[in-house]
Design an enzyme around this catalytic site. Structure first.
Site, mmCIF file in Angstrom:
data_model
loop_
_atom_site.group_PDB
_atom_site.id
_atom_site.type_symbol
_atom_site.label_atom_id
_atom_site.label_comp_id
_atom_site.label_asym_id
_atom_site.label_seq_id
_atom_site.Cartn_x
_atom_site.Cartn_y
_atom_site.Cartn_z
ATOM 1 N N ARG A 197 38.493 47.563 33.185
ATOM 2 C CA ARG A 197 38.495 48.125 33.905
ATOM 3 C C ARG A 197 39.172 49.328 34.033
ATOM 4 O O ARG A 197 38.972 50.164 34.794
ATOM 5 C CB ARG A 197 39.130 46.720 35.184
ATOM 6 N N ARG B 193 39.486 35.304 28.919
ATOM 7 C CA ARG B 193 39.491 35.637 30.210
ATOM 8 C C ARG B 193 39.263 36.220 31.291
ATOM 9 O O ARG B 193 40.346 37.773 31.181
ATOM 10 C CB ARG B 193 41.235 34.931 30.130
ATOM 11 N N ASP C 106 38.622 38.635 34.738
ATOM 12 C CA ASP C 106 39.425 38.498 35.822
ATOM 13 C C ASP C 106 38.872 37.633 36.857
ATOM 14 O O ASP C 106 37.715 36.987 36.547
ATOM 15 C CB ASP C 106 40.401 39.625 36.169
ATOM 16 N N TYR D 102 31.170 43.928 27.325
ATOM 17 C CA TYR D 102 31.207 44.003 28.203
ATOM 18 C C TYR D 102 30.281 44.542 29.054
ATOM 19 O O TYR D 102 30.468 46.407 28.461
ATOM 20 C CB TYR D 102 32.522 44.150 29.202
#
Length: 253
Positions: free
Chosen positions: A197, A51, A53, A111
């Site tokens: 993040r 998922r 963001d 990522y």
């Protein structure tokens, strides 16, 4: 029923994230509607590998769906790309075994987060501009500390529905792309909500000299989101790869 993996990419700028939300346009929702239109199956469901963001991008996202009839991957790819908006692109559709699951069978996700130290109008949508000088060598020393732990509660969004906050991090390092651009690459078997993040935000605190290496370690050990740094903006974050066992894939005729 036949199951297929879809490999796709998207610019997340205009979306509330991957997951379908009641009050926003999502990537999952757009892809689901395109498949429903093409296959004429109102009950069709799309399951993603994760998922992302709001505002987060994906160079490679994988999702699965089921069909009552066998499909030709190139045909589905072409039809979906005609139905989807310009900021979502399907690369390929491949057959997998019926038990294959895009989320639960993934062995790793990777990522990348981009930071730039220069004002550049052509990078503003995909990199976070930092005004202060950062010590990236010290940030890499802090990133190496991540390998000593598996519980990353301190970097997880609060009140999530996951059963465990344990993750196995396989790679975490900052590298200089050019004179003004740095990229943080992190790979793990799974990630918590908002985790990347929050990790980047806390590493930046180290780079600014506001958090020591011992302090970074203490942040992890406290298992408290309030002890970690702020979450960095989502527009500079990209999901770039998802891995699966070869045994899931069926030969293409």
């Amino acid at each position: 029923m036949y199951r297929y993996f879809i490999y796709l990419a998207y610019d997340g700028t205009n979306y509330c994230g991957w997951q379908i939300q009641p009050n926003g346009v999502s990537v999952q929702g757009m892809l689901t509607q395109a498949l429903i239109t093409f296959l004429r199956d109102e009950n069709l469901k799309v399951v993603g590998a994760g998922r992302t963001d709001a505002g987060v991008h994906a160079c490679t996202m994988i999702a699965h769906f089921d069909s009552e009839r066998q499909l030709e991957g190139p045909t589905v790819t072409d039809k979906l790309n005609r139905l989807l908006p310009p900021d979502i692109a399907v690369y390929k559709v491949v057959p997998v075994i019926p038990e294959a699951h895009a989320r639960f069978d993934a062995t790793y996700r990777t990522y990348k987060y981009y930071i730039t130290t220069r004002k550049n109008p052509f990078e503003r949508a995909y990199a976070w501009r930092i005004f202060q000088k950062l010590d990236f060598e010290k940030m890499n020393e802090a990133a190496a500390i991540l390998f000593d732990y598996i519980d990353f509660t301190s970097f997880s969004k609060l009140h999530t529905d996951v059963k465990t906050n344990n993750c196995k991090i396989m790679h975490a390092r900052w590298e200089q792309v050019d004179e003004d651009m740095w990229v943080f690459t992190i790979q793990a078997d799974r990630f918590l909500r908002n985790m990347v993040r929050a990790v980047v935000g806390t590493l930046v605190e180290v780079g600014r000299g506001k958090l020591t290496l011992d302090g970074f370690r203490q942040v992890i050990e406290k298992k408290d989101r309030c002890s970690a740094g702020s979450s960095v903006p989502g527009h500079a974050l990209f999901l770039v790869d998802v891995g699966y066992p070869e045994s899931l894939f069926l030969p293409v005729e």
